[in-house]
Design a protein around this motif. Structure first.
Motif, PDB file in Angstrom:
ATOM      1  N   ARG A 126       0.845  -1.206   0.000  1.00 23.03           N
ATOM      2  CA  ARG A 126       0.000   0.000   0.000  1.00 23.03           C
ATOM      3  C   ARG A 126       0.874   1.247   0.000  1.00 23.03           C
ATOM      4  O   ARG A 126       1.983   1.238   0.516  1.00 23.03           O
ATOM      5  CB  ARG A 126      -0.883   0.035   1.269  1.00 23.03           C
ATOM      6  CG  ARG A 126      -1.652  -1.244   1.554  1.00 23.03           C
ATOM      7  CD  ARG A 126      -2.881  -1.351   0.700  1.00 23.03           C
ATOM      8  NE  ARG A 126      -3.833  -0.296   0.984  1.00 23.03           N
ATOM      9  CZ  ARG A 126      -4.841  -0.416   1.856  1.00 23.03           C
ATOM     10  NH1 ARG A 126      -5.007  -1.539   2.532  1.00 23.03           N
ATOM     11  NH2 ARG A 126      -5.697   0.575   2.040  1.00 23.03           N
ATOM     12  N   ILE A 127       0.319   2.334  -0.556  1.00 21.01           N
ATOM     13  CA  ILE A 127       1.049   3.606  -0.504  1.00 21.01           C
ATOM     14  C   ILE A 127       0.894   4.181   0.900  1.00 21.01           C
ATOM     15  O   ILE A 127      -0.235   4.434   1.342  1.00 21.01           O
ATOM     16  CB  ILE A 127       0.504   4.594  -1.563  1.00 21.01           C
ATOM     17  CG1 ILE A 127       0.825   4.067  -2.967  1.00 21.01           C
ATOM     18  CG2 ILE A 127       1.097   5.993  -1.355  1.00 21.01           C
ATOM     19  CD1 ILE A 127       0.287   4.918  -4.100  1.00 21.01           C
ATOM     20  N   SER A 128       2.031   4.372   1.597  1.00 16.25           N
ATOM     21  CA  SER A 128       1.888   4.959   2.930  1.00 16.25           C
ATOM     22  C   SER A 128       1.827   6.471   2.816  1.00 16.25           C
ATOM     23  O   SER A 128       1.115   7.129   3.564  1.00 16.25           O
ATOM     24  CB  SER A 128       2.995   4.502   3.883  1.00 16.25           C
ATOM     25  OG  SER A 128       4.248   4.895   3.421  1.00 16.25           O
ATOM     26  N   VAL A 129       2.600   7.030   1.847  1.00 14.66           N
ATOM     27  CA  VAL A 129       2.537   8.476   1.632  1.00 14.66           C
ATOM     28  C   VAL A 129       3.114   8.768   0.249  1.00 14.66           C
ATOM     29  O   VAL A 129       3.978   8.042  -0.250  1.00 14.66           O
ATOM     30  CB  VAL A 129       3.261   9.216   2.790  1.00 14.66           C
ATOM     31  CG1 VAL A 129       4.712   8.840   2.879  1.00 14.66           C
ATOM     32  CG2 VAL A 129       3.117  10.712   2.704  1.00 14.66           C
ATOM     33  N   ALA A 130       2.600   9.815  -0.410  1.00 14.05           N
ATOM     34  CA  ALA A 130       3.081  10.192  -1.748  1.00 14.05           C
ATOM     35  C   ALA A 130       2.913  11.689  -1.936  1.00 14.05           C
ATOM     36  O   ALA A 130       2.010  12.286  -1.343  1.00 14.05           O
ATOM     37  CB  ALA A 130       2.301   9.441  -2.828  1.00 14.05           C
TER      38      ALA A 130
END
Ligand SMILES: Nc1ncnc2c1ncn2[C@@H]1O[C@H](COP(=O)(O)OP(=O)(O)OP(=O)(O)O)[C@@H](O)[C@H]1O
Ligand SMILES: [Mg+2]
Length: 262
Positions: free
Chosen positions: A223-227
Motif C-alpha cells: 500500500r502507498i503509505s505516503v506520496a
C-alpha cells in the motif's frame, strides 16, 4: 506538464491467493519524476511491472499512456515505456556488441537482425551511446563491459526510440561509487534536457537517488503509505515510519542521504 502518463485507480494484484499490491491509486503526469521506495517485498517491482504493461492488475483500473488494461492492446503501451532493470541486463546476449545491444531497443527485442536496421539507426544508436558517455564501447561485447557500463548501455538502448515513460528498477545495484555517480548524472542530464519526460525510480538507498526527482511514493506492505512532492515525502518521520527504525534524512546540493539515528 499535465499529460497523464499513468493513472491507477484502486488497483490490486493477487498472486498465489495473496494480495501483494494494493488497493492503491496513483497518477503520474508528464514532467513528474518519482522515487519509489519501500522495504524488500513491499511491492515496488510489482507496481512497476503494471506500469510497464508486463502484468495486469487483478482488480481496479490501470491506464498507462492512454492504454486501458483489459480494453486496449497492451503491446502498444510497451512501445512507449522503457524499463531498465537487472533482469534485462542479464537477458540480453552477452556476445552482442554495445552497438548491437542499443539497436535491439528499436523494436524492444532481445536479439538484433542487421536487415531490420538502416544506416540512420546505426547513427542514432551511436548518438545514444554518446549521450550516456559510452560511444567508445560501441564495438565491445556487452558481456565484457562492467556492470556500470552495461547499465548506461541499457539506458542508451532505451533512448533509441522516444519513450514517454522511463522505469528504473534499482539501476545502481552492484555499481562502484564512480559508476553510480556517472549513472546518476546521466539520468539527471536526460531528465533536465527533456529526453526523459516522466520516470519512476526504485532504489534502496537515498544516496542512489538522482537530484532531478520531483515526487516520491513510499510503499509498505503493498500500500502507498505516503506520496507527494519529494521534499515533503523524504522526511525523518516518513522514512522512520516506513522502515520502522529512527532515521535522519540529510540533503546536500540536491542529493539525499539517510542514517539510522541513535
Ligand atoms: N508470482 C508471485 N507469486 C507469489 N508471490 C509473489 C509473486 N511475485 C511477487 N510476489 C511477492 O509479492 C511481494 C512483492 O514483491 P516485489 O517484487 O514487488 O517486491 P519489491 O518491493 O520489489 O521488493 P525488493 O525490494 O526485494 O525488490 C513479495 O512478497 C513477493 O514475494
Ligand atoms: Mg523489486
Amino acid at each position: 506538464m499535465i499529460k497523464n502518463m499513468v493513472s491507477m485507480t484502486d488497483v490490486s494484484v493477487v498472486r498465489s491467493g495473496r494480495k501483494i499490491l494494493g488497493p492503491l491509486t496513483a497518477d503520474i503526469s508528464s514532467g513528474e519524476h518519482y522515487a519509489l521506495l519501500g522495504p524488500n517485498g513491499a511491492g515496488k517491482s510489482t507496481l512497476m511491472s503494471l506500469m510497464a504493461g508486463d502484468a495486469h492488475p487483478t482488480s481496479g483500473i490501470a491506464d498507462v499512456l492512454g492504454h486501458k488494461f483489459g480494453k486496449d492492446d497492451i503491446r502498444q503501451l510497451r512501445e512507449g515505456v522503457s524499463v531498465i532493470n537487472q533482469h534485462l541486463a542479464e537477458t540480453l546476449p552477452a556476445g552482442s556488441s554495445a552497438l548491437e545491444t542499443v539497436l535491439t531497443g528499436k523494436k524492444n527485442v532481445l536479439a538484433h537482425w542487421w536487415d531490420q536496421f538502416g544506416p540512420n539507426d546505426e547513427e542514432n544508436a551511436l548518438s545514444a551511446l554518446e549521450m550516456v558517455g559510452c560511444r567508445h564501447l560501441a564495438a565491445r561485447a556487452l558481456g565484457s563491459c562492467s556492470q556500470g557500463e552495461r547499465q548506461r548501455i541499457l539506458i542508451a538502448r532505451s533512448l533509441l526510440v522516444r519513450h514517454e515513460l522511463f522505469l528504473f528498477d534499482e539501476p545502481c545495484v552492484g555499481l562502484d561509487f564512480p559508476a553510480r555517480e556517472k549513472l546518476l548524472l546521466t539520468v539527471d542530464d536526460l531528465v533536465r534536457s527533456g529526453t526523459v519526460k516522466a520516470s519512476v525510480y526504485i532504489a534502496h538507498y537515498l544516496e542512489e537517488l538522482p537530484t532531478s526527482l520531483t515526487h516520491a511514493i513510499l510503499l509498505k506492505d503493498g500500500r502507498i503509505s505516503v506520496a507527494g512532492p519529494v521534499e515533503d515525502i523524504l522526511t525523518d518521520e516518513n522514512l522512520s515510519d516506513l522502515y520502522e527504525v529512527p532515521i535522519r534524512v540529510v540533503r546536500n546540493n540536491g542529493r539525499w542521504g539517510a542514517f539510522v539515528s541513535r
